[in-house]
Design a protein around this motif. Structure first.
Motif, short mmCIF file in Angstrom:
data_model
loop_
_atom_site.label_atom_id
_atom_site.label_comp_id
_atom_site.label_asym_id
_atom_site.label_seq_id
_atom_site.Cartn_x
_atom_site.Cartn_y
_atom_site.Cartn_z
N ILE A 52 4.30 0.77 -12.68
CA ILE A 52 5.97 0.54 -12.20
C ILE A 52 5.82 0.51 -10.65
CG2 ILE A 52 7.75 2.19 -11.90
CD1 ILE A 52 7.14 3.60 -14.71
N TYR A 53 4.76 1.10 -10.18
CA TYR A 53 4.67 0.99 -8.64
C TYR A 53 4.37 -0.53 -8.37
CZ TYR A 53 2.95 1.49 -3.93
OH TYR A 53 2.69 1.25 -2.32
N SER A 54 3.39 -1.14 -9.07
CA SER A 54 3.23 -2.74 -8.71
C SER A 54 4.23 -3.38 -9.00
CB SER A 54 1.85 -3.08 -9.29
OG SER A 54 0.82 -2.37 -9.18
N LEU A 55 4.98 -3.35 -9.95
CA LEU A 55 6.23 -4.17 -10.37
C LEU A 55 7.17 -4.04 -9.34
CD1 LEU A 55 6.39 -3.80 -14.41
CD2 LEU A 55 5.61 -5.97 -12.87
N GLY A 56 7.68 -2.78 -9.02
CA GLY A 56 8.65 -2.15 -7.85
C GLY A 56 8.21 -2.92 -6.56
N MET A 57 7.02 -3.32 -6.35
CA MET A 57 6.65 -3.64 -4.89
C MET A 57 6.46 -5.15 -4.74
SD MET A 57 6.95 -0.88 -3.27
CE MET A 57 6.06 -1.46 -1.78
N VAL A 58 6.69 -5.92 -6.00
CA VAL A 58 6.38 -7.19 -5.86
C VAL A 58 7.41 -8.01 -5.10
CG1 VAL A 58 6.59 -9.38 -7.51
CG2 VAL A 58 5.20 -7.42 -8.19
N ILE A 59 8.56 -7.76 -5.05
CA ILE A 59 9.56 -8.36 -4.24
C ILE A 59 9.24 -8.27 -2.71
CG2 ILE A 59 12.03 -8.86 -3.79
CD1 ILE A 59 12.61 -8.79 -6.70
N PRO A 60 9.17 -6.83 -2.26
CA PRO A 60 8.78 -6.61 -0.99
C PRO A 60 7.63 -7.34 -0.39
CG PRO A 60 9.54 -4.78 -2.05
CD PRO A 60 9.27 -5.70 -3.12
N SER A 61 6.61 -7.19 -1.32
CA SER A 61 5.22 -7.69 -0.78
C SER A 61 5.52 -9.30 -0.57
CB SER A 61 4.40 -7.59 -1.94
OG SER A 61 3.89 -6.32 -2.03
N ILE A 62 6.14 -9.99 -1.62
CA ILE A 62 6.26 -11.60 -1.32
C ILE A 62 7.15 -11.65 -0.06
CG2 ILE A 62 7.53 -13.77 -2.41
CD1 ILE A 62 6.62 -12.15 -5.33
N SER A 63 8.41 -11.06 0.19
CA SER A 63 9.36 -11.17 0.95
C SER A 63 8.54 -10.89 2.52
CB SER A 63 10.41 -9.92 1.11
OG SER A 63 11.21 -9.78 2.19
N ILE A 64 7.78 -10.01 2.58
CA ILE A 64 7.07 -9.60 3.92
C ILE A 64 5.92 -10.71 4.23
CG2 ILE A 64 5.21 -8.01 3.28
CD1 ILE A 64 5.99 -6.48 6.00
N ALA A 65 5.19 -11.19 3.05
CA ALA A 65 4.42 -12.20 3.31
C ALA A 65 4.91 -13.49 3.62
CB ALA A 65 3.60 -12.41 2.10
N ALA A 66 6.28 -13.74 3.20
CA ALA A 66 7.10 -15.24 3.54
C ALA A 66 7.48 -15.00 5.09
CB ALA A 66 8.12 -15.25 2.82
N ARG A 67 7.99 -13.90 5.63
CA ARG A 67 8.24 -13.63 6.82
C ARG A 67 6.91 -13.94 7.83
NH1 ARG A 67 11.18 -9.50 4.63
NH2 ARG A 67 9.89 -7.91 5.70
N ARG A 68 5.81 -13.24 7.33
CA ARG A 68 4.72 -13.31 8.08
C ARG A 68 4.46 -14.96 8.22
NH1 ARG A 68 2.32 -13.23 11.96
NH2 ARG A 68 0.10 -13.64 12.22
N LEU A 69 4.28 -15.60 7.10
CA LEU A 69 4.17 -17.16 7.24
C LEU A 69 5.06 -17.67 8.03
CD1 LEU A 69 3.24 -17.59 3.24
CD2 LEU A 69 1.51 -17.73 5.39
N HIS A 70 6.35 -17.40 8.11
CA HIS A 70 7.24 -17.88 9.02
C HIS A 70 6.80 -17.65 10.36
CE1 HIS A 70 10.70 -17.44 6.01
NE2 HIS A 70 9.92 -18.64 5.63
N ASP A 71 6.08 -16.53 10.80
CA ASP A 71 5.83 -16.30 12.22
C ASP A 71 4.53 -17.11 12.62
OD1 ASP A 71 5.85 -14.85 14.63
OD2 ASP A 71 4.32 -13.48 13.73
N THR A 72 3.89 -17.65 11.70
CA THR A 72 2.80 -18.85 12.15
C THR A 72 3.36 -20.09 11.76
OG1 THR A 72 1.82 -18.62 9.53
CG2 THR A 72 1.07 -17.06 11.15
N ASP A 73 4.68 -20.24 11.49
CA ASP A 73 5.27 -21.57 11.61
C ASP A 73 5.03 -22.21 10.05
OD1 ASP A 73 7.13 -23.44 12.45
OD2 ASP A 73 5.89 -24.49 13.73
N ARG A 74 4.88 -21.47 9.26
CA ARG A 74 4.79 -21.94 7.78
C ARG A 74 5.77 -21.66 6.86
NH1 ARG A 74 -0.08 -20.82 9.73
NH2 ARG A 74 -1.63 -22.53 9.82
N SER A 75 6.38 -22.48 5.95
CA SER A 75 7.12 -22.07 4.83
C SER A 75 6.69 -20.80 4.08
CB SER A 75 7.48 -23.16 4.16
OG SER A 75 8.18 -23.06 2.97
N GLY A 76 7.42 -20.02 3.38
CA GLY A 76 7.01 -19.08 2.37
C GLY A 76 6.46 -19.51 1.26
#
Length: 115
Positions: A52-76
């Motif tokens: 349940i924890y892992s499934l609940g955290m999938v979208i926030p994990s993908i979201s923050i990784a996409a924003r981190r990639l944006h910070d390095t000038d890459r697409s999510g």
């Protein structure tokens, strides 16, 4: 802890940028909570809480990784490279540890913006 909560508040925000510290502090608390939930599961004798924890955290994990990639000038979308065994993980790790780039199409550099 504030970075973890901040990432949860931006649950499905795939726009903008996330600094290196924000991403890795989120990852640290994610792993701490995961280990705690896993220990609780092993005491109880099930795996339902960690699932349940892992499934609940999938979208926030993908979201923050996409924003981190944006910070390095890459697409999510670069997160899809994780589907390539071993090489994808190494490449993604290199992308995530890189320093922030100057202002780009994803927004101003968060290091220079006053909080």
């Amino acid at each position: 802890m504030e970075y973890f909560i901040s990432a949860l508040k931006q649950y499905a925000t795939f726009e903008g940028r996330a600094r290196r510290k924000e991403y890795w502090m989120y990852f640290l608390f994610y792993m701490i909570f995961f280990f705690v939930v896993t220990i609780i599961d092993s005491v109880i004798g099930t795996a339902i809480l960690s699932l349940i924890y892992s499934l609940g955290m999938v979208i926030p994990s993908i979201s923050i990784a996409a924003r981190r990639l944006h910070d390095t000038d890459r697409s999510g979308w670069w997160q899809l490279i994780l589907f390539v065994p071993l090489i994808g993980t190494i490449v993604m790790l290199v992308f995530l540890v890189q320093d922030s780039k100057a202002d780009n199409e994803y927004g101003p550099n968060p290091k220079t913006v006053a909080v």
